[in-house]
Each structure stands twice: as structure tokens, then as C-alpha cells.
Design a protein around this motif. Structure first.
Motif, PDB file in Angstrom:
ATOM      1  N   HIS A   1       9.409 -37.858  45.982  1.00  0.00           N
ATOM      2  CA  HIS A   1      10.701 -37.682  45.247  1.00  0.00           C
ATOM      3  C   HIS A   1      11.676 -36.581  45.860  1.00  0.00           C
ATOM      4  CE1 HIS A   1      13.142 -38.809  41.764  1.00  0.00           C
ATOM      5  NE2 HIS A   1      13.225 -37.576  41.351  1.00  0.00           N
ATOM      6  N   MET A   2      12.962 -36.757  46.117  1.00  0.00           N
ATOM      7  CA  MET A   2      13.782 -35.873  46.423  1.00  0.00           C
ATOM      8  C   MET A   2      14.652 -35.529  45.113  1.00  0.00           C
ATOM      9  SD  MET A   2      14.236 -35.970  49.876  1.00  0.00           S
ATOM     10  CE  MET A   2      15.996 -35.934  50.376  1.00  0.00           C
TER      11      MET A   2
ATOM     12  N   THR B   1      16.653 -32.666  42.616  1.00  0.00           N
ATOM     13  CA  THR B   1      18.274 -32.413  42.509  1.00  0.00           C
ATOM     14  C   THR B   1      18.479 -31.431  43.518  1.00  0.00           C
ATOM     15  OG1 THR B   1      17.702 -32.959  40.157  1.00  0.00           O
ATOM     16  CG2 THR B   1      19.972 -31.618  40.763  1.00  0.00           C
TER      17      THR B   1
ATOM     18  N   PRO C   1      11.328 -33.139  50.055  1.00  0.00           N
ATOM     19  CA  PRO C   1      10.754 -34.147  49.003  1.00  0.00           C
ATOM     20  C   PRO C   1       9.469 -33.624  48.585  1.00  0.00           C
ATOM     21  CG  PRO C   1      10.872 -35.068  51.182  1.00  0.00           C
ATOM     22  CD  PRO C   1      11.623 -33.739  51.193  1.00  0.00           C
TER      23      PRO C   1
ATOM     24  N   SER D   1      20.344 -36.253  54.258  1.00  0.00           N
ATOM     25  CA  SER D   1      21.704 -36.828  53.657  1.00  0.00           C
ATOM     26  C   SER D   1      22.452 -37.275  54.685  1.00  0.00           C
ATOM     27  CB  SER D   1      22.407 -35.631  52.763  1.00  0.00           C
ATOM     28  OG  SER D   1      21.328 -35.270  51.721  1.00  0.00           O
TER      29      SER D   1
ATOM     30  N   ARG E   1      21.083 -37.360  44.774  1.00  0.00           N
ATOM     31  CA  ARG E   1      19.660 -36.684  43.988  1.00  0.00           C
ATOM     32  C   ARG E   1      19.960 -36.698  42.512  1.00  0.00           C
ATOM     33  NH1 ARG E   1      16.852 -32.542  47.987  1.00  0.00           N
ATOM     34  NH2 ARG E   1      17.615 -33.473  50.207  1.00  0.00           N
ATOM     35  N   PRO E   2      18.636 -36.505  42.052  1.00  0.00           N
ATOM     36  CA  PRO E   2      17.372 -37.108  42.527  1.00  0.00           C
ATOM     37  C   PRO E   2      17.163 -38.397  42.728  1.00  0.00           C
ATOM     38  CG  PRO E   2      17.296 -36.804  40.271  1.00  0.00           C
ATOM     39  CD  PRO E   2      18.746 -36.450  40.484  1.00  0.00           C
TER      40      PRO E   2
END
Length: 324
Positions: free
Chosen positions: A5-6, A8, A13, A47, A55-56
């Protein structure tokens, strides 16, 4: 479930635990068994990809697995169907929910790893060479970065379309992979690409994933009336295109990005995948996966792409292939 997960914030990650998602009305829920990595995943980390989600979000652009639930507006699928999904995000997880129109059933002969390595690279090469460049039997196709994910499929598909294929890659090992995929002529990265291609009669179609100086050399080695496909810029150098040379040599440069095509020409993408899966069943395509790694080693997989140490595709597999 676990997901890569990326967060906020702008931090790196993480492999985190999340709730299993439930499908909306037009979505399918998939127990994910494999996820293919792509160069675009590296760009998303910074990005810099044109379609980087806000994000997220969970990384992972293409997956394969089994349907475990679906919304009340979904038709054409059943529980237990084996599918591949060009999802764009959310693939590096044990479960995912995706729009049903992004999914396609996969043949029994195709493993989940092969299915997760299939859609983006094969779809890109087939649509680019067939629909966009109109590659013809007997023409000469030049492929740069010919041992990578996209380049290797371009070699394979070019041969299936009847072209003579010139493959450029770095080092004997990568060139051997391109040769095994059907390349007729090989060019090492240390060779003068323009000189070699011109000695072979020039290129009618160029499929370039590197950019930079290689693009410039390929451009100069393209025959009158040739077509050039700038598929990517792995070198980090986006070259300028001299319009006066296009005019003098009657060249055509064709931009193609499969993610955009999926939105503007979804039927073309679907038709291409149907054709490609038929070719796979007939034994005409053989997806090359150099590394298959578990979910906890996603960072290692990204490193293989970053260092260009892999050939073909890198695939991430999920724990225990169970739909419970």
C-alpha cells in the motif's frame, strides 16, 4: 488481507493489513493469485506516471485469480471463474474488487502466473504493431529493449505477424532470450545500431521502449515511409522528433498508450486480448517470466525492474491459493 500500500503521506509503500473489499454493483471480487509488475509501477512509486492514482492506494496494475463475489449488475461471469484483470491499481493484495468490464476469462491451459504477465505487455505490442503500425508480412521490425517485458512480446508478436525481426538488447544473455522468442537478427547495446540496421536493409517499423540515443539511431535507420512507435523511455531521456525529417522521409510517428486506449477504444483492447489468448492456446505465444516472488518480496521485484536485471516479466504470487 495483506496489501502493498502507498500511504497518504509521501513515505515509501508498506506491506499492511487491510479489510477485505466488497464489490459494488458493477464490480467483481477476486481472490488474487498473481500480480504482474510493470515499469509503470516504478513510476507510480515516484508519482511520475501519467495515471498515478491519488494516495492512498494499493500498487499492482494487472492480476489473475478467481471470482469469489460480484455485484447485482454484473453479467457474463460466475463464481469460481478464472480471470485476468487489467486493473491499473489494487493488484498487489490478496483480494481485490474491480470493474467487471476490466476482466477477461482465461483458458484452463494458462497458469495464474502466465495470466498475470499477459495483458499489458502482449496487449501493448499487439495493438501497437497491428492496429496502429499495420505491420505487414515481410516487413522489417526493429525492437529496442527486446528482452524486457514489452520488447520481448513485440519480438514474439512481430514474428507471428510474419515480420523479419531485429532485436536490440544488452548482453549475450538477454540477446539469447530475444533469439528464443524468434528474433532473426541481434544487436548488442554496444553495437552501432544505425549502422547494423542499415546494413540489414533498414527498418520499416520501429518499436522503441528505451528512448534517448537509441531512438535517435533507430529514427535514422528507418526506411522511407516507415512507422515508429515510441512505446516508452526507460533511458529517462525523451527525445525530440525532427519534423523536417518526417517530411523528407515520409515517416509516421505513432503514439500509443494502452491505458488510454482502454478508455477510448475498449473494444479494440478486448478484441486484441481475445486474439492473443487464442494464439496462446494454439501454442504460438509463450510468456517469459524470469522471476516469480512472494508478496513480501515486492521490493525485490521492483529492484529487478529498476536495475534491468529481469527478462520478460516479474510476477508476484500471493500466499496459499485458496478462495476461503
Amino acid at each position: 488481507m495483506h496489501a502493498y500500500h502507498m500511504p497518504t503521506s509521501g513515505s515509501a509503500p508498506l506491506l499492511v493489513q487491510m479489510d477485505r473489499p466488497e464489490p459494488g454493483a458493477t464490480q467483481i471480487q477476486v481472490k488474487i493469485f498473481a500480480c504482474g509488475l510493470n515499469f509503470a509501477d516504478l513510476l507510480m512509486l515516484n508519482s511520475t506516471y501519467q495515471d498515478t492514482p491519488d494516495r492512498p492506494f494499493t500498487l499492482g496494475m494487472e492480476i489473475s485469480g478467481v471470482i469469489t463475489a460480484f455485484g447485482d449488475q454484473v453479467s457474463g461471469f460466475a463464481l469460481g471463474d478464472r480471470v485476468a484483470v487489467f486493473c491499473g491499481q489494487g493488484g498487489l493484495a490478496e483480494w481485490g474488487v474491480f470493474d467487471a468490464n476490466r476482466a477477461i476469462k482465461i483458458p484452463d491451459q494458462m497458469s495464474f502466473e502466465q495470466a498475470a504477465a499477459f495483458q499489458i505487455t502482449y496487449g501493448t505490442s499487439h495493438i501497437a504493431l497491428d492496429h496502429c503500425a499495420r505491420l505487414q508480412p515481410g516487413e522489417t521490425l526493429l525492437v529496442t529493449g527486446a528482452a524486457g517485458g514489452a520488447g520481448l512480446t513485440a519480438v514474439e508478436i512481430g514474428k507471428q505477424m510474419g515480420a523479419r525481426v531485429i532485436a536490440q538488447a544488452r548482453g549475450a544473455d538477454k540477446l539469447a532470450v530475444a533469439r528464443a522468442a524468434g528474433a532473426d537478427h541481434l544487436i548488442d547495446a554496444d553495437d552501432d545500431l544505425r549502422t547494423v540496421v542499415k546494413s540489414l536493409g533498414g527498418a520499416d517499423v520501429v518499436y522503441d521502449v528505451i528512448g534517448g540515443e537509441l531512438w535517435k539511431s533507430a529514427f535514422r535507420a528507418t526506411n522511407l515511409g516507415g512507422r515508429l512507435l515510441p512505446i516508452g523511455f526507460a533511458s529517462g531521456d525523451i527525445p525530440q522528433i525532427p519534423a523536417n525529417h518526417l517530411l523528407v522521409k515520409n515517416l509516421t510517428v505513432i503514439g500509443f498508450y494502452i491505458g488510454g486506449f482502454l478508455k477510448s477504444h475498449p473494444q479494440v483492447v478486448h478484441s486484441s486480448l481475445v486474439t492473443l489468448l487464442e494464439w496462446f492456446v494454439e501454442g504460438r505465444l509463450k510468456p517469459h517470466i524470469s522471476h516469480s516472488l512472494p508478496l513480501e518480496r515486492v521490493a525485490d521485484g521492483m529492484g529487478l525492474l529498476r536495475s534491468r536485471s529481469s527478462t520478460g516479466k516479474v510476477v508476484i504470487t500471493m500466499p496459499a491459493q485458496s478462495t476461503d
